[in-house]
Design an enzyme around this catalytic site. Structure first.
Site, PDB file in Angstrom:
ATOM      1  N   ASN A 293      -6.610  -9.575  -7.225  1.00 41.55           N
ATOM      2  CA  ASN A 293      -6.499 -10.356  -5.993  1.00 41.55           C
ATOM      3  C   ASN A 293      -7.668 -11.308  -5.790  1.00 41.55           C
ATOM      4  O   ASN A 293      -7.528 -12.329  -5.146  1.00 41.55           O
ATOM      5  CB  ASN A 293      -6.355  -9.422  -4.786  1.00 41.55           C
ATOM      6  CG  ASN A 293      -7.397  -8.325  -4.773  1.00 41.55           C
ATOM      7  OD1 ASN A 293      -7.675  -7.694  -5.794  1.00 41.55           O
ATOM      8  ND2 ASN A 293      -7.989  -8.093  -3.626  1.00 41.55           N
TER       9      ASN A 293
ATOM     10  N   GLN B 262      -0.039  -9.632  -6.501  1.00 46.21           N
ATOM     11  CA  GLN B 262      -0.555 -10.999  -6.660  1.00 46.21           C
ATOM     12  C   GLN B 262       0.187 -11.773  -7.745  1.00 46.21           C
ATOM     13  O   GLN B 262      -0.190 -12.909  -8.060  1.00 46.21           O
ATOM     14  CB  GLN B 262      -2.059 -10.971  -6.952  1.00 46.21           C
ATOM     15  CG  GLN B 262      -2.904 -10.384  -5.824  1.00 46.21           C
ATOM     16  CD  GLN B 262      -2.881 -11.228  -4.552  1.00 46.21           C
ATOM     17  OE1 GLN B 262      -2.392 -12.359  -4.530  1.00 46.21           O
ATOM     18  NE2 GLN B 262      -3.384 -10.666  -3.453  1.00 46.21           N
TER      19      GLN B 262
ATOM     20  N   CYS C 134      -9.650  -7.469   2.600  1.00 39.67           N
ATOM     21  CA  CYS C 134      -9.682  -6.082   3.067  1.00 39.67           C
ATOM     22  C   CYS C 134     -11.108  -5.586   3.170  1.00 39.67           C
ATOM     23  O   CYS C 134     -11.384  -4.648   3.893  1.00 39.67           O
ATOM     24  CB  CYS C 134      -8.930  -5.175   2.112  1.00 39.67           C
ATOM     25  SG  CYS C 134      -7.299  -5.763   1.760  1.00 39.67           S
TER      26      CYS C 134
ATOM     27  N   THR D 128      14.112   4.654   9.399  1.00 39.79           N
ATOM     28  CA  THR D 128      15.049   3.571   9.678  1.00 39.79           C
ATOM     29  C   THR D 128      14.526   2.253   9.109  1.00 39.79           C
ATOM     30  O   THR D 128      13.344   1.945   9.238  1.00 39.79           O
ATOM     31  CB  THR D 128      15.263   3.441  11.195  1.00 39.79           C
ATOM     32  OG1 THR D 128      15.731   4.695  11.678  1.00 39.79           O
ATOM     33  CG2 THR D 128      16.279   2.360  11.520  1.00 39.79           C
TER      34      THR D 128
ATOM     35  N   GLY E 155       5.765  -8.419   0.689  1.00 41.16           N
ATOM     36  CA  GLY E 155       6.474  -9.607   1.141  1.00 41.16           C
ATOM     37  C   GLY E 155       5.582 -10.730   1.637  1.00 41.16           C
ATOM     38  O   GLY E 155       5.784 -11.894   1.316  1.00 41.16           O
ATOM     39  N   HIS E 156       4.538 -10.352   2.411  1.00 37.99           N
ATOM     40  CA  HIS E 156       3.763 -11.408   3.079  1.00 37.99           C
ATOM     41  C   HIS E 156       2.885 -12.193   2.124  1.00 37.99           C
ATOM     42  O   HIS E 156       2.249 -13.160   2.534  1.00 37.99           O
ATOM     43  CB  HIS E 156       2.956 -10.837   4.242  1.00 37.99           C
ATOM     44  CG  HIS E 156       1.757 -10.038   3.857  1.00 37.99           C
ATOM     45  ND1 HIS E 156       0.490 -10.553   3.879  1.00 37.99           N
ATOM     46  CD2 HIS E 156       1.631  -8.763   3.435  1.00 37.99           C
ATOM     47  CE1 HIS E 156      -0.371  -9.624   3.501  1.00 37.99           C
ATOM     48  NE2 HIS E 156       0.311  -8.530   3.217  1.00 37.99           N
TER      49      HIS E 156
ATOM     50  N   THR F  73       0.841  -1.204   0.000  1.00 36.56           N
ATOM     51  CA  THR F  73       0.000   0.000   0.000  1.00 36.56           C
ATOM     52  C   THR F  73       0.868   1.242   0.000  1.00 36.56           C
ATOM     53  O   THR F  73       0.622   2.189  -0.746  1.00 36.56           O
ATOM     54  CB  THR F  73      -0.934  -0.013   1.228  1.00 36.56           C
ATOM     55  OG1 THR F  73      -1.781  -1.159   1.137  1.00 36.56           O
ATOM     56  CG2 THR F  73      -1.793   1.232   1.280  1.00 36.56           C
TER      57      THR F  73
END
Lengths: 286, 411
Positions: free
Chosen positions: B161, B189, B335, B247, B210-211, B83
């Site tokens: 998705n 996706q 979502c 960071t 990543g997830h 996002t």
């Protein structure tokens, strides 16, 4: 995932009275497939005693819709028509040990189906045009068409007014931004920042509207005056001048100056502009 | 938590919701752990504590570069999620080209793009919302019509998705290029499911998460083509060459890198097996359950996704009953699962309301087993039948839809 109570789960996984009642003499249909939930309630009512001898439901919908329907049938079997008409959607919610706020409309649907069935039993017409629009408030299944209609009929201007008139946005508050968009569309202008209009006094554009608001303000102070044996009447309005006559015990009362100041303050507040109150009649001579 | 463990003992869990999120691969976790304990340095620091971490991040950058086929590792910017990557891409484009006041996107985007564009529309931008047909295929004529030198950015998802259907992204990017339009694709996706080659593709910006491919949550990446004009979303630090201040999530980034490396191998080794399981599930359900159909474009989609619409039943009820059997799937996008409206993707494809509410998405991964597919095939037909028996839209006598007889007086 929704946080459903054990009672909701129980009525969803093992629903009671999931059937169409044979020889039903009252049927209530509510909802639609486009809204994602629909319920048909069928009742067998004893015409002599008005007692509901059997009830069944057929529901298309989510877990809480099915649970609410099941709960409703359990609550009404054995009751009379007059008794069940006192059941509110909150009673269904309580029976189920609560529903998530977003799912409250499921209980409303149960109540509506009951009312529709009772209306049919009594031979009454239930006329409410069904409108299709974009679903705005998911908790109460209220679409933009309904909001627009209520806004224009009642000259609504603020989010709070829409919530009070339609219930839309009254539960989880997630749709408040969308309601404001619909409002902006209706009003044709962006909504003013609520902070800019403190207490949002409704400005009257016409003299009739102005007089009506002044009467309302006088209505507010009248009980106080009457308690002391007095009263107040509106005599005239001219620009920012409001003429009133104090009567009864107020007439000639030493505190009439303070009374007039209080009235002046009230009227200024409802009009949203500063006015001056002038006494007429006997009080003006005091 | 305790609920999950008891379920786990009773029956095998069938996790078929990998488009929502995936389990972290044990090898990924193993790589990450030292960066949550002994290697705690700030990668910006000059001392050896920082240097170690800095090197690991650069290694991860190369691993992600390889996954998406970029020319340079410096084209990879790490972010907190996709996002953020998509928001960075779109906001950057409109800031970099302030005189271009138009945006092109589709009506079936992920909310990350959709709602951002809706907000920009309210702020005065013209958004060209390109529609899709009943199979979810983009109206390419409308897309070509919308291209002009007034457009700052075109943003399209590579794979949807909910349905897994693919847009012809490479060709679309080439077309955008002819008008000097920056082209962004949400490849969330696709990454880890199909090979990606961004170099020389015309794609200027690409977002990944990543997830969705066995890295942890909280880390994503934005590909930024070298030479493409850019304005950062987060300012206030020199991290990521000043393109994304803050960071670094060093353990997450190390995990993302490892997951990218494993995904590259997996695309070659596992795709055929995943696709076969998906097809077996799909064909099995279609054969066992009347009145259901596959949504989207079955011939052009990622190999792990199947979206099936079951008519006259409601998705949440199906999911709750599947969950009782230890099966995890999804109805529409995770979502929007707090919502009651049929998903915007189903509505855009004109899926009738009788079916849109009952659309269920199964999404597989390399950890999916044949037993999980068997489990769904064993229980889902009974669940749909049970719910149809409850439904006023279903005639229990003829076992057929009974839509005509149900007409509520008010709704």
């Amino acid at each position: 995932m929704w946080n459903y109570s054990e009672k909701v789960k129980q009525h969803f996984f093992q629903p009671k009275n999931a059937k169409a009642v044979d020889h039903a003499n009252a049927i209530g249909d509510v909802g639609s497939i486009s809204c994602g939930d629909a319920l048909r309630l069928s009742l067998k009512v004893n015409p002599d005693s008005d007692v509901i001898e059997d009830a069944g439901f057929q529901t298309f919908g989510c877990g809480s819709a099915i649970a609410s329907s099941s709960a409703l049938t359990e609550m009404i079997i054995g009751q009379t028509i007059d008794q069940v008409m006192r059941i509110s959607n909150q009673d269904i919610v309580d029976f189920l040990d609560g529903l998530p706020p977003e799912k409250m409309h499921c209980s409303v649907m149960g109540m509506e189906a009951l009312h529709a069935a009772v209306a049919q039993y009594r031979g009454e017409e239930v006329a409410e045009e069904h409108e299709e629009g974009e679903l705005i408030c998911k908790c109460f299944a209220i679409d933009d068409a309904l909001i627009k209609r209520v806004v224009s009929q009642n000259n609504l201007e603020t989010l709070d007014e829409v919530i009070n008139y339609t219930k839309a946005g009254g539960a989880c508050a997630a749709c408040h931004e969308k309601i404001e968009w619909v409002l902006e569309e209706c009003l044709g202008t962006p909504l003013a920042d609520p902070i800019v209009t403190p207490a949002s006094p409704s400005k009257a554009n016409t003299i009739v509207g102005k007089i009506r608001l002044i009467e309302q303000a006088l209505e507010q102070v009248r009980p106080q005056l009457q308690a002391d044996g007095g009263d107040v009447q509106l005599s005239d309005v001219e620009d920012d001048m409001v003429f009133v006559s104090l009567t009864g015990a107020c007439n000639g009362c030493g505190l009439s100056g303070a009374t007039l100041a209080m009235i002046e303050q009230k009227i200024s507040a409802v009009l949203g502009e500063t006015i001056t109150v002038y006494p007429t009649g006997a009080a003006s001579l005091a | 938590m305790s609920n999950l463990t008891t379920l786990n003992k009773a029956t095998q869990l069938a996790y078929l919701d990998n488009n929502a999120t995936t389990q972290v691969d044990a090898k990924v976790l193993e790589q990450m752990l030292p960066y949550l304990s002994e290697f705690y340095g700030n990668p910006s620091s000059i001392h050896q504590f920082g240097e170690q971490v800095g090197k690991a991040i650069e290694h991860a950058r190369q691993q992600v570069q390889a996954l998406i086929g970029a020319s340079y590792s410096s084209e990879v910017i790490f972010t907190s999620c996709a996002t953020e990557a998509s928001a960075t891409a779109i906001m950057s484009a409109i800031e970099a080209f302030p005189n271009r006041k138009e945006i092109i996107t589709s009506v079936i985007e992920h909310p990350a793009t959709l709602e951002l564009c809706q907000n920009l529309e309210r702020k005065g931008y013209t958004v060209h919302w390109i529609k899709v047909d009943a199979r979810g295929r983009l109206d390419m004529e409308a897309y070509k019509q919308a291209l002009s030198s007034e457009v700052a950015v075109a943003s399209f998802m590579w794979a949807n998705n909910e349905t897994g259907s693919l847009f012809p992204i490479r060709g679309m990017a080439e077309l955008a290029k002819q008008h000097g339009i920056l082209f962004h694709t949400d490849a969330v996706q696709v990454a880890g499911k199909l090979p990606i080659q961004v170099a020389d593709s015309g794609i200027d910006l690409l977002s990944i998460s990543g997830h969705k491919f066995h890295a942890p949550k909280g880390v994503g990446a934005l590909y930024l083509r070298r030479g493409a004009k850019f304005r950062p979303l987060l300012r206030g630090g020199h991290q990521e060459r000043g393109r994304r201040a803050g960071t670094e999530n060093s353990s997450g980034i190390v995990g993302l890198g490892k997951a990218a490396e494993l995904a590259m191998q997996s695309i070659e080794q596992d795709s055929a097996r995943i696709k076969m399981m998906r097809d077996r599930l799909e064909m099995g359900l279609l054969a066992r359950i009347p009145h259901c159909f596959v949504t989207g474009d079955p011939r052009h989609r990622v190999p792990n996704t199947s979206n099936i619409a079951f008519e006259f039943v409601e998705g949440e009820s199906i999911l709750l009953m599947l969950d009782q059997h230890g099966i995890a799937a999804s109805s529409g996008s995770a979502c929007t699962s707090g919502s009651l409206e049929p998903s915007h993707v189903m509505r855009a494809m004109d899926i009738p309301y009788t079916a849109a509410h009952g659309a269920i998405r199964f999404s597989l991964s390399r950890f999916t087993s044949e037993e999980m597919i068997d489990q769904v095939l064993a229980v889902l037909p009974g669940i749909v039948e049970k719910l149809r028996m409850l439904s006023p839209y279903w005639d229990t006598v003829s076992n057929q839809p009974a839509e005509q007889s149900f007409s509520p007086v008010y709704a």
